[in-house]
Every structure is written in C-alpha cells, then in structure tokens.
Scaffold this motif. Structure first.
Motif, PDB file in Angstrom:
ATOM      1  N   PRO A 178      -8.886   9.925   2.146  1.00  0.00           N
ATOM      2  CA  PRO A 178      -7.856  10.218   1.140  1.00  0.00           C
ATOM      3  C   PRO A 178      -6.465   9.876   1.677  1.00  0.00           C
ATOM      4  O   PRO A 178      -6.272   9.779   2.889  1.00  0.00           O
ATOM      5  N   SER A 179      -5.508   9.750   0.766  1.00  0.00           N
ATOM      6  CA  SER A 179      -4.119   9.448   1.161  1.00  0.00           C
ATOM      7  C   SER A 179      -3.670  10.326   2.328  1.00  0.00           C
ATOM      8  O   SER A 179      -4.037  11.504   2.420  1.00  0.00           O
ATOM      9  N   SER A 180      -2.833   9.744   3.190  1.00  0.00           N
ATOM     10  CA  SER A 180      -2.289  10.497   4.332  1.00  0.00           C
ATOM     11  C   SER A 180      -1.382  11.638   3.847  1.00  0.00           C
ATOM     12  O   SER A 180      -1.039  12.532   4.606  1.00  0.00           O
ATOM     13  N   GLU A 181      -0.994  11.574   2.562  1.00  0.00           N
ATOM     14  CA  GLU A 181      -0.121  12.629   2.017  1.00  0.00           C
ATOM     15  C   GLU A 181      -0.908  13.684   1.257  1.00  0.00           C
ATOM     16  O   GLU A 181      -0.350  14.424   0.439  1.00  0.00           O
ATOM     17  N   ILE A 182      -2.187  13.781   1.543  1.00  0.00           N
ATOM     18  CA  ILE A 182      -3.032  14.732   0.809  1.00  0.00           C
ATOM     19  C   ILE A 182      -2.471  16.155   0.886  1.00  0.00           C
ATOM     20  O   ILE A 182      -2.452  16.874  -0.120  1.00  0.00           O
ATOM     21  N   ILE A 187      -7.287  11.683  -5.636  1.00  0.00           N
ATOM     22  CA  ILE A 187      -6.105  11.087  -4.988  1.00  0.00           C
ATOM     23  C   ILE A 187      -6.437   9.684  -4.493  1.00  0.00           C
ATOM     24  O   ILE A 187      -7.581   9.392  -4.121  1.00  0.00           O
ATOM     25  N   LYS A 188      -5.391   8.837  -4.467  1.00  0.00           N
ATOM     26  CA  LYS A 188      -5.596   7.460  -4.020  1.00  0.00           C
ATOM     27  C   LYS A 188      -6.067   7.477  -2.565  1.00  0.00           C
ATOM     28  O   LYS A 188      -5.596   8.270  -1.754  1.00  0.00           O
ATOM     29  N   ALA A 189      -6.988   6.536  -2.260  1.00  0.00           N
ATOM     30  CA  ALA A 189      -7.473   6.393  -0.883  1.00  0.00           C
ATOM     31  C   ALA A 189      -6.343   5.846  -0.013  1.00  0.00           C
ATOM     32  O   ALA A 189      -5.516   5.042  -0.478  1.00  0.00           O
ATOM     33  N   THR A 207       6.451   7.858  -4.696  1.00  0.00           N
ATOM     34  CA  THR A 207       6.789   6.427  -4.597  1.00  0.00           C
ATOM     35  C   THR A 207       8.003   6.229  -3.698  1.00  0.00           C
ATOM     36  O   THR A 207       8.607   7.218  -3.252  1.00  0.00           O
ATOM     37  N   HIS A 208       8.392   4.979  -3.499  1.00  0.00           N
ATOM     38  CA  HIS A 208       9.521   4.629  -2.616  1.00  0.00           C
ATOM     39  C   HIS A 208      10.535   3.792  -3.375  1.00  0.00           C
ATOM     40  O   HIS A 208      10.790   2.652  -3.010  1.00  0.00           O
ATOM     41  N   PRO A 209      11.137   4.320  -4.440  1.00  0.00           N
ATOM     42  CA  PRO A 209      12.028   3.499  -5.277  1.00  0.00           C
ATOM     43  C   PRO A 209      13.338   3.162  -4.579  1.00  0.00           C
ATOM     44  O   PRO A 209      13.925   4.024  -3.905  1.00  0.00           O
ATOM     45  N   PRO A 222       0.811  -1.231   0.000  1.00  0.00           N
ATOM     46  CA  PRO A 222       0.000   0.000   0.000  1.00  0.00           C
ATOM     47  C   PRO A 222       0.839   1.274   0.000  1.00  0.00           C
ATOM     48  O   PRO A 222       0.325   2.362   0.169  1.00  0.00           O
ATOM     49  N   GLY A 223       2.171   1.122  -0.241  1.00  0.00           N
ATOM     50  CA  GLY A 223       3.017   2.327  -0.207  1.00  0.00           C
ATOM     51  C   GLY A 223       2.753   3.262  -1.381  1.00  0.00           C
ATOM     52  O   GLY A 223       2.268   2.860  -2.426  1.00  0.00           O
ATOM     53  N   GLY A 224       3.080   4.517  -1.205  1.00  0.00           N
ATOM     54  CA  GLY A 224       3.002   5.504  -2.264  1.00  0.00           C
ATOM     55  C   GLY A 224       1.602   6.027  -2.497  1.00  0.00           C
ATOM     56  O   GLY A 224       0.601   5.474  -1.999  1.00  0.00           O
TER      57      GLY A 224
HETATM   58  O1  LIG Z   1       4.971   7.517   2.410  1.00  0.00           O
HETATM   59  C1  LIG Z   1       3.785   7.830   2.352  1.00  0.00           C
HETATM   60  O2  LIG Z   1       3.301   8.693   1.659  1.00  0.00           O
HETATM   61  C2  LIG Z   1       2.805   6.963   3.077  1.00  0.00           C
HETATM   62  O3  LIG Z   1       3.384   6.388   4.216  1.00  0.00           O
HETATM   63  C3  LIG Z   1       2.463   5.886   2.106  1.00  0.00           C
HETATM   64  O4  LIG Z   1       3.353   5.231   1.596  1.00  0.00           O
HETATM   65  C4  LIG Z   1       1.090   5.663   1.670  1.00  0.00           C
HETATM   66  O5  LIG Z   1       0.175   6.336   2.482  1.00  0.00           O
HETATM   67  P1  LIG Z   1      -1.361   6.390   1.987  1.00  0.00           P
HETATM   68  O6  LIG Z   1      -2.074   7.108   3.090  1.00  0.00           O
HETATM   69  O7  LIG Z   1      -1.786   4.953   1.805  1.00  0.00           O
HETATM   70  O8  LIG Z   1      -1.370   7.135   0.688  1.00  0.00           O
END
Ligand SMILES: O=C(O)[C@H](O)C(=O)COP(=O)(O)O
Length: 222
Positions: free
Chosen positions: A74-78, A42-44, A97-99, A28-30
């Motif tokens: 919504p994403s925690s990075e909203i 935005i992705k949930a 992303t986390h490359p 579920p990253g990114g």
């Molecule tokens: O690194 C981040 O943005 C979050 O930890 C992540 O990888 C995904 O968070 P989300 O809330 O599922 O978008």
C-alpha cells in the motif's frame, strides 16, 4: 468482490487519472484512498495514477493497517490516510497531491483564507499550513490528522496538499479549488490588489439556502 468495492475501485482509478490529467502530481507522486466501513482502499506504493488499474488499489484494515485485499504494497502514506479517517467520522475519501501553486504558497506561512462563495461552500473554512515533516511515517500522519480534525485540507511545506471529503469527488474538488484559488491570489497580487472575505461575509454565504443545497448534493451524489 462485492459490487460496492468494485464501484469504489472504478472511481479510484477514474479520480486518479483526473489527478494526472490536471498535473497535480508527476509520475508516481501522490496517493488517494476511499473508505468502505472498516476497510480503506488505497493506491499501491510506487504506482502512477496514469497507469493504475483496479488491481493497484489495495484493501487495508482501517484499525490495524494490515493489507486484507491485493498483493502489492500500500501507499507509503497509508498511516496518514488512516489517521484522517480516524479523526473524522464523516471522511470517506482522502486525496494527497503535489500541486505547484499550493507548494509555492505554503512557503508564505499564511493559511489559505476564503474569498469566493465557492470556497465557503466547498472548503468550509480556511486551509492551514504546517511545517515540513518527513513523509511516509506516523509523525506525518499525526501532524496532518491534527489539522484535519477541524479542516477539510492542509498545506504541507516542501511537500504538497491533503484534502478530505465525504466522497472522492468532494475531496478532489477541494484540491482543485485550493490550487485554483492560490493561482487567483498570485494573479491578484500581480495586479496589485486582493481582498479576503470578512467573518460576517463568510457567515452570510454559509447560511444561504442555495449553498446548503449545493453542498448537500455534492455529499450525496459525489
Ligand atoms: O509524498 C508522498 O506521499 C509520497 O512520497 C508519494 O508521493 C507517493 O508515495 P506512494 O507510496 O507511491 O503512495
């Protein structure tokens, strides 16, 4: 739902699955988003790209951050995504992303400098590195937004990569090119040599009519 929103949600699902296929994240990253006027889709939060469907892309008001379409969080990075749209009027897509190689490279404290014509044409300039900031909050958004004001991507130590674009494909291609370019540096250093472009070489490529044409095509067609 209007056809423009339906189209952007299909594209978000497609780009998200491409991110998963390229192993730019695990599980579920990114997160990714796209902007239509004053709405951001935005992705949930907590949903993996590989599982995400159109219903997992939530509509959020650009100015308030309020959810206006969808019944998931919504994403925690909203806040970071909204900040990228606020600091750059030309940005209509954000990819986070986390490359693997990008995260490893960020520890070198060196911005990613340009050394191929593709990097000049697609990245437009070097990609800075910023110190780790706890994810998901407004401080993370501020730090990322400060860099995105003048750059098309940012490497975040101990975390990952954020790229922006005038559409999702451009933002994704920037992420892929940054990750590939860092792999190239890694291999070049193993061979024992590496050469970055000079300011003059960058300007020479930047002014090529063919490069302007390629850039224009990507911005228009995505
Ligand atoms: O690194 C981040 O943005 C979050 O930890 C992540 O990888 C995904 O968070 P989300 O809330 O599922 O978008």
């Amino acid at each position: 739902m209007n056809s423009e929103v339906e189209k952007i949600k299909r594209e978000l699902v497609e780009i998200g699955k491409r991110i998963a296929q390229e192993n730019l994240i695990v599980g579920p990253g990114g997160n990714i988003s796209a902007k239509i006027e004053d709405k951001v889709y935005i992705k949930a939060s907590g949903v993996s790209f590989e599982d995400a469907t159109e219903d997992d892309y939530i509509g959020v008001d650009l100015n308030s951050g309020r959810v206006i379409e969808g019944d998931k969080r919504p994403s925690s990075e909203i806040w970071m995504h909204l900040e990228c749209y606020k600091v750059r009027e030309d940005v209509r897509a954000v990819v986070h992303t986390h490359p693997i190689y990008s995260i490893a490279y960020a520890f070198q404290d060196e911005p990613l400098k340009l050394f191929t014509p593709d990097m000049v044409a697609l990245l437009g300039g070097e990609i800075p590195v910023v110190e780790y900031v706890v994810p998901g909050g407004k401080e993370f958004a501020r730090v990322v937004g400060e860099v995105i004001k003048n750059h098309n991507g940012v490497l975040v130590k101990n975390h990952g990569l954020v790229t922006v674009g005038s559409n999702l494909k451009e933002a994704l291609y920037r992420t892929l090119l940054i990750e590939n370019s860092i792999k190239t540096i890694f291999i070049a250093k193993l061979f024992g040599n590496m050469r970055f472009f000079t300011k003059e070489q960058i300007e020479e490529i930047d002014n090529l009519e063919v490069e302007k044409y390629r850039r224009k095509l990507l911005k228009e067609k995505g």
